[in-house]
Every structure is written in C-alpha cells, then in structure tokens.
Design an enzyme around this catalytic site. Sequence first.
Site, PDB file in Angstrom:
ATOM      1  CB  THR A 278       4.158  10.490  -7.300  1.00 26.94           C
ATOM      2  OG1 THR A 278       3.199  10.083  -8.648  1.00 26.94           O
ATOM      3  CG2 THR A 278       4.862  10.287  -6.114  1.00 26.94           C
TER       4      THR A 278
ATOM      5  CG  ASP B 160      -4.280   6.225 -10.111  1.00 26.32           C
ATOM      6  OD1 ASP B 160      -3.517   6.950  -9.665  1.00 26.32           O
ATOM      7  OD2 ASP B 160      -4.485   4.769  -9.804  1.00 26.32           O
TER       8      ASP B 160
ATOM      9  CB  CYS C 225      -1.818 -11.004  -1.558  1.00 22.17           C
ATOM     10  SG  CYS C 225      -1.375 -11.891   0.574  1.00 22.17           S
TER      11      CYS C 225
ATOM     12  CB  CYS D 170       2.760  -8.884  -6.626  1.00 24.14           C
ATOM     13  SG  CYS D 170       3.330  -6.977  -6.445  1.00 24.14           S
TER      14      CYS D 170
ATOM     15  CG  MET E 163       7.152 -13.668  -1.257  1.00 26.46           C
ATOM     16  SD  MET E 163       6.039 -12.335  -1.222  1.00 26.46           S
ATOM     17  CE  MET E 163       5.434 -12.700   0.531  1.00 26.46           C
TER      18      MET E 163
END
Length: 718
Positions: free
Chosen positions: A270, A335, A643, A646, A686
């Site tokens: 990307t 990465d 979860c 974030c 959320m």
Amino acid sequence: MRLATAALLAVAAFGLNACSRSDEAGKGSATRAVDSFAARMAQADAESQNWLTHGRTYAEERFSPLTEINADTLARLQLAWSYDLDTDRGQEATPLVVDGVMFTTSAWSKVQAFDAVTGKLLWQFDPKVPGTAAAKACCDVVNRGAAYWDGKVYVGTIDGRLIALDAKSGAQVWSTLTVDPANKNTITGAPRIVKGKVVIGNGGGELGVRGYVSAYDAATGEKVWRFYTVPGEPGRPDGEISDEPLQRFAAGSWKGEWWKQSVGGGGGGTVWDSMAYDPELDLLYIGTGNGSLQSRAARSPGGGDNLFIASILALRPDTGEYVWHYQQTPGDQWDYTSTQHMILTTLKLEGVARKVLLQAPKNGYFYVIDRATGKLISAQPYIPLNWSEGIDLATGRPNIKQAARYDETGEQWIGMPSQVGGHNWQPMSLSATTGLVYIPIQEVPGIFKVDSAFKMRPQGMNLGLELQTLELPDDPKVRAEALKIPKGFLIAWDPVAQREVWRAPNPGWVNGGVLSTAGNLVFQGDADGMFNAHDARNGKVLWSFDGQSGILAAPISYAVNGKQYVSVVVGFGGAVALVGGEAMWGKQGPRRNKSRVLTFALDGSAPALPPLDTLAQIPWNPPAAVGDAKTIQQGRMFYLNTCAPCHGGNVKSAGVIRDLRHSGAIASKEAFYAIVGEGALTERGMVSFKENYDAQEIEAIRAFIVSVARRDAARGER
Ligand code: CA
C-alpha cells in the site's frame, strides 16, 4: 528472553518544464492557470513565507529558510496562539500555510483553516466519516495532512474519499471515492498534487488489501490513472497502466493465491504515506508498504520477492507510466515498509554532483539512491539491526540472514527492528545549512513467528503471525525491565559520509516528526508532550515548551508580514500509542490526550495553556470474576487478535482510547454484548464484531478483561 518479552511493544527543484511561456498563449485559460500554479509549486522553496505542500517543496526537505528564530533569539520564543481541536484521537498532520492562511487536518479526516497570525478559525470541514470506518484503520483514525492547489484544499478520508474544498469557504467542490467500500482500504496520508493531478494512495496492509496509487484531475475529481503495486489474479489484467510492468517484473515473484485475501485482491504494497516529485526529471516517486499478510508463508507460500512490496517506484505523473523500481526488502515479512519519508536533493559524491533520493525506511538502512535511474549508491544501517548483513551495492539486494526467514526456519525470531521500524511515518528533515538529515529513530526489537493455526478473520488485522507479541509479560518486575529496552532518539545523519553525527535521546521511544530551519535549529516534539528546539550542529536542547500531550506530528515554520512562526499539531495516538498501552504512559503516567494546534513566535503573547485535567484517581472495584481458566485464555487470544490494536496490550490504554479495565460495561454480560456484539458504540468507531465472534466468544473476551482488571486492582495498580 528478556529481549523477547520486551519486543512486544513491537507491533505493535527545480527546472520546471511546465512554466507558462509565451508560446503557450494559445492554450485555454484553464490550462494556463494550471501551468501557472504548477510553476509556483515547482519553485515553492523561493516562497520562504509559505508551506505549500506536505514536505514544503516537491523535494520534501521540510527545511524552512527563515532565520528570525535562531539560537540568539530563541529565549523570546513564546506561544502566539493555540486552538483546541474537537477530537482527541491521534493527530499526525503537517499543516500547510498559503499566504497567511493555515490549512490543517485532524483525526476523523477533518480539515481546518486558520488565520495564521491570530489562530482564528476561518472554517472547519467535517467529512462525517462513519464510525464503521474506524474498524478498517490499522492505526487510529489519523490524517497526516491536506494538499493545496490553486484555490482549493484537498483531503483524503479514512473511508477512502478524496475531497476538494474551496480554500476560502471550506465548501465542498467535489468528492470521489478512491476505494471499493467492500474492501478495507483507508486513507491517512496527505495527497500530493503534480501538474494539476491529485495523487493519493491508501492504507490497509495489516488488513489484507491490495495496494495502489491513483491520480485525479484537481479541477473535476475525475480519475486520470491508477497504478497497482502488486499483481492481481493471474490472467485478469486491471486495464490500468500498471498491467504491463506488473506482468514484466512482478508476476513471477509471487506464489500461491494472494489475490484471494481480500475483496479486490490482497498482497499489500500500500502507498500510505510518502511521495516526492522531481519537476526536471518529471518523475513522481512513491514508496510502497509491507507485504500482506505479514507472514510470507501465509501470503506467498514458497517465497518470492513479491514485487512491488517494500519498494520505491518512479512513475510519470501525467500517465502513471512505470519508469523504474527499487525493492529495498525483497519478500518482506517483517512489516518493513518503504513508505517512509523520501527527500530529493543533490549531493556531491566523489566530486560529482548526483541527483539523489534519500530515505530511512523501516528496515533500518539509510539509502542514497540515484533518482534518475533507481540505482543504489550507498546504504548503511542507522540503527543496530539484525535481519541482514549489509546491502550488496552491485545488486541493491540485502544479504538477509537465514534466521530472519522465520517462515522457512519455523522458529521464533527476535528481530531488530520490529514492525514499528527503525523509523516510521514521522517525517525527517534535511537542512540546507548543515547538510545533515535529522531522523526520528527508534530502537525496538520485535518477535516474529508464523501462526500455524492462522485463519483469516473478516474483521480487524490479519497478519499470519502469533499474536502474543502484542503483550508485555504479566510479572510487573519483568515488565518494568522490558519497558526499558525500547529507545528513541533524534539523530543527525551525514548522507555523504553515511554516518551519524549526533544523537539526542527522547523520553518514551515514540518520536515526533522533525523540522529544520536556517536559524540552525531542529524542532521536534516527544511522547511526553515536550516541544523542543535543538541546536542543528550538536543536538543540544536550547528551548522547550510543555505541550501537555504527546507530540507525533511534524512542525512547520512560516512567516506573515515578515514575522516568523513555528507551528505544530499536538495530540497522541496512532498505531503504536494505541497498542502500546502502558509502554506509552511516559514520565507522568497515564494522562488525558488533549489535541491542539500550537503556534509560536518571538514575543508571542498568548495566555499559558490551562492546566491539563489529570485522570481521576477513581476507586477501582472490578466486577466479580467470569469464566474458567480455559475461557479466559480463549478470550485472551481473541483480545490480542482484534481488540489490542486499539485498546492496548495487556488491556492497558495509553489514554487515547477507553481503558477497558475501568469500563462499566465489563460488569454486565448484556451491556458488554450490546457494545461488542450489537455495535451500540458504532458512532464512536467501536463497531460490532459479530462477524468475528459469536456470543460465547464475546463473553470469553469479557472474562479475560475482567480477569486482568481484577489482577491489576489486586496489585494496587491504577
Ligand atoms: Ca504495515
């Protein structure tokens, strides 16, 4: 092993060919206007008062020629104005200044225009990004800035729109969707505008998408070209300008069925941040992201370089035509994106002036590349790294150590740098005065291991890696030791000698972006909220201001009526701040994140910032325990997968997003399910995670969070 436990923190110009000439008088007026503004942009450096594009000039040096603020006058540098933004999520924007008006952006892709002298808000544009878009963002709902072109301001939004606004009124002129909404592409980067074409890429590499960059007519929003950075399904060309080079160079470098990863294809690559443009060569440079999935074993079983991931590409801005590519990290599985800031300059190397491109990508090497040909000139490590032993100058390829190929060894590998890279999106700066590049670097190890039980989930990240790396060890003593390992510095780098000249340590290891000035100063914020001015020659801190919240964004400098200003957007957030949790607390412990635009000038007379609300020392009565050990362990793995990116590793928030250990909702199965299962808080980002987890699994997540809250409360943690 200690290194291993720590590593978790880890995932965490010129020469213009478009100037108006008399022989172009026969062209239409619209064309002349474009040419005229193109001429202004190509000579942006001459407008010392302005900051016309993301990196100030097409060469992206982020150097201000202004000198009124310097070591001798610095003692008089005071706050001139501040503006409280209406969102306290992550702030990463570089403002623009055009003839006395500042244009900046904030979380949720909002755009603001200010009187650059007084800080008066002239207008704000809210694209009303739906909360559901937040769940597609790997790294918070950040935005790194706007673009300006001939009376219009352009912004890309988290949900993938490219929007043109009237610079005077903030009214929308056009909006176009740059992504397939069925996919998980986002936009966080600043557009660049070249020859009347708005160029924008997107993010989503951690969510399985296929990378591309597109150009749109600045006047109408019509798509002009698109270049895909990785191949799609074999035998099914896209009908775009990238078809031929993808077939020629890239197709044979992939194995397996990577294109099935996501709607619209997978593979990553990307183009989520950096671009630069050389008007003389008429080349647009883009940097591409990591492979997706991150594990090559899962992405391209059997290996391969996987072009054009982790690469720099040179394209023709009019058509998107391929000119050259240079892949920095073949077959990336760490990465190691090449999306980091690129700077164009001329260096005298062995007596010869060379037009070069400078970059310090995540993989830890500082590259000097011939930007006409894409040929590597030199590359040296700017951090201690262990994935490779140097770069072969003849082939441009790194000598990758076998241990780093964790997909081939099947073993866990502790790598330096981690996924956060030796340098991330935070911009660096090249001083025309000292000739040095100032780089915000971080020395953070990471753990890499193939997840042999990996399966794609419809929501959240998909890496193909074991996820325990997102957690710190439970034992507080071991954790405290682990937290000492990651380090951050501002370094000065000599790009000719390829060596470090000085370094200044930063508290916390997450650095802010950098500005250098002809006043021989280097401005940078840090994770503790201090905004510092360093002596550009030796790194000494000469001046500091407490900005109260962590500073990640890069400062700018500009002038109005001959008076110089320095401005920075304050506010913590972004990928590392969210997942890092406790590791991000800094010297004052967890504190509220307050987002502001701060502007300084000599003898500035704004009132001092009001004291920051501290996080209340609320009594902590965690709910009764839920679930057995097996359920809690199951919930832990779900938490890590979906979860933690974030809400933070170890269920500890850095202060940007709600700390779930203190959430009232964890006391009630029904209340928790209403949020996680039914999406009661979708508006805030959320969303419902029903696609990923059934009711029993969501209850297991609650059981895990409650167990952590109970343990931490029993330990007397706050
Ligand atoms: Ca990435």
